[in-house]
Enzyme design. Structure first.
Site, PDB file in Angstrom:
ATOM      1  N   GLU A  54       0.820  -1.214   0.000  1.00  0.00           N
ATOM      2  CA  GLU A  54       0.000   0.000   0.000  1.00  0.00           C
ATOM      3  C   GLU A  54       0.851   1.258   0.000  1.00  0.00           C
ATOM      4  O   GLU A  54       0.574   2.217  -0.728  1.00  0.00           O
ATOM      5  CB  GLU A  54      -0.946   0.009   1.204  1.00  0.00           C
ATOM      6  CG  GLU A  54      -2.091  -0.998   1.125  1.00  0.00           C
ATOM      7  CD  GLU A  54      -1.714  -2.400   1.555  1.00  0.00           C
ATOM      8  OE1 GLU A  54      -0.543  -2.602   1.963  1.00  0.00           O
ATOM      9  OE2 GLU A  54      -2.572  -3.302   1.482  1.00  0.00           O
ATOM     10  N   HIS A  68     -10.962  -3.525  10.379  1.00  0.00           N
ATOM     11  CA  HIS A  68     -11.567  -3.404   9.048  1.00  0.00           C
ATOM     12  C   HIS A  68     -12.804  -2.514   9.085  1.00  0.00           C
ATOM     13  O   HIS A  68     -13.703  -2.675   8.254  1.00  0.00           O
ATOM     14  CB  HIS A  68     -11.950  -4.786   8.495  1.00  0.00           C
ATOM     15  CG  HIS A  68     -10.801  -5.615   8.029  1.00  0.00           C
ATOM     16  ND1 HIS A  68      -9.890  -6.167   8.892  1.00  0.00           N
ATOM     17  CD2 HIS A  68     -10.384  -5.980   6.784  1.00  0.00           C
ATOM     18  CE1 HIS A  68      -8.987  -6.866   8.188  1.00  0.00           C
ATOM     19  NE2 HIS A  68      -9.269  -6.756   6.917  1.00  0.00           N
TER      20      HIS A  68
END
Ligand SMILES: Cc1ncc(C[n+]2csc(CCOP(=O)(O)OP(=O)(O)O)c2C)c(N)n1
Ligand SMILES: Cc1ncc(C[n+]2csc(CCOP(=O)(O)OP(=O)(O)O)c2C)c(N)n1
Ligand SMILES: [Mg+2]
Ligand SMILES: [Mg+2]
Lengths: 324, 324, 324, 324
Positions: free
Chosen positions: A60, A129
């Site tokens: 990322e 999440h």
């Protein structure tokens, strides 16, 4: 009028943006052949090819940094970070590079990139999440922060975000992906920095964004029975946000509630309250009440998450408190 | 044969000029710094100039460079104007970045200089993205990232090398190995061998004496030819940091033996010896120095006469096109 | 009473903590032999040895993650991140791991670690070495955030932070390192979550932390001449912050100013205002005015940075506005 | 000789039991998930159990394990109680983490299970830190980190390996190479070879058929012996992911040939064949299965009868010792 799921609207916005502008590319994990874990990039690979729809390794920081370099070199990258919790990995690229480059290079060049990422709970995805971190980005001069509340606004705001010359963090509440709502036959872009009065009203202004907008509207519907009239504002853009629309509404209603799914403490609502209780001080007939998540990570279990999520009831309670 | 010699001669003279330019520019900054005239802190590349100069000679202004905190040489060898460079480091409105960035953020997008960088290793992903733009937009250009040996410990470098190789991007990774990472020997910070590391990714690797500008120029020519075919590559340059980590660093942590060896490894001395061996006269060298000297002092005094930067125009450059 | 520079007080706190508790270790870049770029860890290596004073490679994400693992396994690591701008690299370790572990593991174990990092401008360190990001951490349930205003508080709060069982982000304003102030003969720890009234007053409460506290005191001194009496509160801990002390002061003064060096928009001040304008709504005789940096990266040039930094003048202007 | 055989026999029977336990636990979860009883999403390790089981057999409860999103096997093989495990995955108060974490955060510090992790590669630095604690506190223990092949693209893994080698820490890096990273083949995401990569760091490397529990057990024994001398090492296990990335993934991206080969590589079948070859009777195997079956169904029904977690006690666990 057709109806459309928000995920589909995002997919259409990406398609239209890529058709219109050859320099738009999309980058992320499993976004090409697979079409993205939430389906937002479905079909793009077939239509635009692998040079513009680029699967990235689980790096990322690396590919967000690459997006900055690409944006400085003529592309308009739209990066997908699979969950907002993972933006913790890309903060240098966004904050030290993307946000500052234009300013610190003396305005030589802008950094036209968009980082799309889903936030929010409600699907038992657990503490890593689900987090809502938009307040972070709004604190960083140079970034713009956008959060749509339904399919139509998702299309309109994503188009505007991609057209925008500056780096935009575009936040999608994952519980909304599958939610369908009415959209006009032809959708156009909605300018960044402009809020939207979703439902006019007289007694209390409720400012919100993302998934909380529908809950505010629901609160408005419920309170109608008691002849309490809410004006619901969808902020659309969190940074720079539309102080004018909020202040004008406050000047009419003299009461304000600010609601979001993120943790209340040091959240986006704090800024809205702080600003309005300064420039709108003389307008206030009651305290500005915030609605936000309690001070805890997003818990996993169904019962815990349900208790955690701020909702319509909380907005109603806040309204009662400000007019008490 | 004769033509070749004189070509070589001309190239070497240009490289020598390049070395002197960086050296004299930095020496001037060093004394201005000691006098308290340079704001902030500056990291000098004295002793390492041959790397920037030898590689820079192969780059056009379409090619892009992402640099480090120790980036003066990279910028000058990439062709940024000297006066704008000095004005930036001194914090003037006339600076390349209008005095907003300073030494650690010198950038000139018009010549492909994507900026020095205050974040160790950050340039690597920026270069990857820039190369992606070159390739996607069918530009016949490459991206070069410079980084120090200490930067090898940053995960971002690993991510960048992996991405460049996967996507077959024209990126040259240049490690300026000066043996130091701030105040500690890099041997205590990096457990791996760069040659073997590159081999693990199947990325071509070359190493060169980074203090010999002719050797750097030659090796860089070979490896850049490869990079222009979309094969990323690593070039490790063994070099010497002569000054402290930043100006003002008393370097107590370095032994005197190390300093004793520096003179022999001085890139300017090495280049001069080669020039003299090619038959260039002492006077010619003196004339070059004289020329550079005047260029530097002219640019520097112009820069010193610059204005303080304008605050309001800085504020307007946070976003694009905010206007007056 | 002795006088002590804040940097020295931090050094003493580390020494005393390490002497008292064998499980305290320090980790960071150039902190061992060199004693840290700001000297905070000077002498620790000699005193406690390399097993407890650990130089780390330039791998901020890696060693902060390691600190989490170490804290879960019996150590109390004190990590140094050289500049707060670099905390962008460690957000996963702090936010997804350290902050959530206790909660998401059902309270099985705490994560006793401290991350020390300097923020703030005033030394022309430029856009990537000056940013104040404390608001980010304060928004994360599970983290504590501390910021001392002088030598005594630095000692007292760092001791408390190291003793604390939870992860603490300990922020040191780099402009204060060399500032000397009075300290008592024996210094003790100051409990987290408790503010301190630095200067009592009647007319306006000024809440502040870090380097702004001295500026608030200076404003109080200047306004004395006009018979405006400020009560200056040093927050000490930003999360969890001492709402009680602030509210009680507001109940006496009925006017509030909140001042910090960080960017005003979405900064720490927003939360304090939002909270007080809710629970303290009926106490307010004027708007709560915030003082903070303008919405821009921290600029490099001396004149720009001077214009950028919020100061005593701004606090005085804010005071005038709230009582106007 | 006889003793050895019967030892081997006993070990293999235990390993076989371990495999069955993980398999049956996950198969039960799979069907509960299909019935909508498991909240959130779960990633099963069916086909990969031999790795966790073969390695787990060498670990004591002082040794620590940092795991992944696909961590059920790691947890069970580390000895977490089955009922608490199920209760956690189902989101019950009786869960190991009181239902706050779920499948992706199963942890049991009392047996050295530092947790599954929702962030790819995050376990690597946590394991490094845990090993640092083992060494600093003179514990005779090692740390093991499991990670997938896709995780190799994360820079953190590079940082962790480098740190472990520099500091000579007892960490075993276990790569579970199943060829897939979510929905894409890892060959498209990782350009390097793990064996050569480890060699670059001078870190010992071994590879093994990760579907053969005997081979894993044997190889792990050898490499762990090295790790216990403070030599970090890499163990790559070639394995097969039988189910989708998560339950509910239709796996359209995988060819039928691949599925055809799975049966032959089934770790349970492989182990059973070996046991039968050692002379173990069919009935004995059946008895083991029966035993495991009962254990699993007993634990599962107990877990299903668990209570909803308590919200207020969750809220109190954000910080340590907040009390009632
Ligand atoms: C992410 C990050 N960590 C730490 C620093 C502080 N820092 C600046 S230069 C440097 C050492 C870099 O060493 P190397 O990469 O070898 O470059 P050199 O200074 O030798 O040219 C460090 C640690 C930084 N600027 N950025
Ligand atoms: C930092 C981060 N990026 C992305 C993800 C989403 N994600 C979860 S599992 C996974 C693939 C992991 O592949 P691998 O490491 O090979 O493990 P496997 O699933 O094959 O066991 C991804 C991309 C994540 N959880 N964390
Ligand atoms: Mg170096
Ligand atoms: Mg895999």
């Amino acid at each position: 009028m057709a109806t459309l799921a928000m995920g589909r609207a995002i997919n259409m916005a990406l398609q239209d943006a890529m058709s219109e502008d050859e320099t738009v590319v999309v980058m992320g994990e499993d976004i090409a052949a697979v079409g993205g874990p939430f389906g937002a990039t479905r079909g793009l690979l077939d239509k635009f090819g692998g040079a513009r729809v680029i699967d990235m390794p689980i790096s990322e920081a690396g590919f967000t940094g690459a997006a900055v370099g690409a944006a400085l070199s003529g592309l308009k990258p739209v990066v997908e970070i699979m969950f907002m919790d993972f933006t913790t990995l890309v903060m240098d690229a966004l904050v030290n590079q993307a946000a500052k480059a234009r300013f610190m290079f003396g305005g030589q060049r802008s950094v036209p990139m968009v980082l799309r990422t889903p936030h929010g709970g409600g699907v038992n995805a657990g503490p890593q999440h689900s987090q809502c971190l938009e307040a972070w980005f709004a604190h960083i001069p140079g970034l713009k922060v956008v959060c749509p509340s339904d399919a139509h606004m998702a299309y309109a705001l994503l188009r505007a975000s991609i057209q925008d010359p500056d780096p935009v963090v575009f936040i999608e509440n994952k519980a909304l992906y599958a939610v369908k709502s009415d959209v006009p036959e032809t959708m156009e872009s909605w300018p960044l920095g402009h809020a939207r009065i979703v439902r006019p009203g007289q007694d209390v202004t409720v400012v919100s964004y993302g998934a909380m907008v529908a809950k505010a509207v629901e609160a408005a519907t419920q309170l109608e029975a008691e002849s309490i009239s809410l004006e619901v504002i969808d902020l659309c853009t969190i940074q720079p946000w539309d102080q004018k629309t909020v202040l004008e509404s406050l000047q009419r209603t003299h009461h304000l509630v600010v609601a979001h799914e993120a943790v209340e403490a040091f959240g986006v609502g704090a800024e809205i309250v702080a600003r309005m209780s300064d420039i709108g001080f003389d307008e206030l007939d009651g305290p500005i009440v915030r609605v936000g998540a309690p001070y805890m990570p997003v818990p996993f279990a169904r019962s815990l998450e349900a208790a955690y999520m701020p909702g319509t009831e909380d907005i109603i309670a806040a309204v009662r408190r400000t007019i008490a | 044969m004769k033509a070749k010699t004189s070509d070589q001669h001309k190239i070497l003279v240009d490289l020598y000029k390049g070395l002197l330019l960086v050296r004299r520019a930095e020496e001037s900054l060093s004394s201005l710094f000691a006098d308290g005239i340079v704001p902030g802190f500056i990291h000098l590349s004295i002793g390492q100039e041959a790397i920037a100069v030898g590689i820079g000679a192969h780059l056009s202004s379409e090619d892009t460079v992402a640099s480090t905190h120790r980036g003066h040489g990279h910028a000058l060898a990439k062709g940024v104007p000297l006066e704008g460079f000095f004005a930036e480091v001194l914090g003037k409105e006339e600076g390349l970045c209008k005095g907003r960035g300073g030494s650690m953020h010198v950038a000139d997008l018009s010549v492909g200089m994507l900026g020095a960088n205050g974040i160790v290793a950050a340039g690597s992903s920026i270069a990857v993205g820039s190369a992606l733009a070159h390739k996607t937009l069918s530009r016949d250009a490459i991206a070069v990232v410079f980084f120090g040996d200490g930067a090898l410990a940053e995960g971002l470098l690993h991510e960048s090398l992996n991405m460049a190789q996967l996507l077959a991007l024209p990126v040259l990774f240049v490690c300026e190995n000066n043996g130091w990472s701030e105040f500690s020997p890099t041997s205590k910070q990096v457990s791996f061998n760069l040659e073997k590391w590159s081999a693990a990714y199947d990325v071509p690797y070359m190493t060169v004496n980074g203090n010999d500008v002719v050797a750097v120029h030659e090796t860089a020519g070979k490896i850049i030819a490869k990079v222009r075919t979309n094969q990323p590559a690593v070039l490790e340059c063994q070099t010497t940091r002569v000054r402290g980590h930043y100006e003002g660093d008393p370097q107590k942590y370095r032994g005197s033996e190390e300093f004793d060896q520096l003179a022999d490894r001085d890139p300017i001395r090495i280049a001069a010896t080669k020039l003299l061996a090619l038959g260039v006269k002492d006077q010619e060298l003196a004339a070059i120095l004289d020329h550079v000297e005047r260029e530097v002092s002219g640019a520097l005094s112009a820069a010193r006469n610059g204005r303080d930067p304008d605050f309001e125009s800085a504020r307007r450059d946070v976003y694009t096109g905010v206007g007056a």
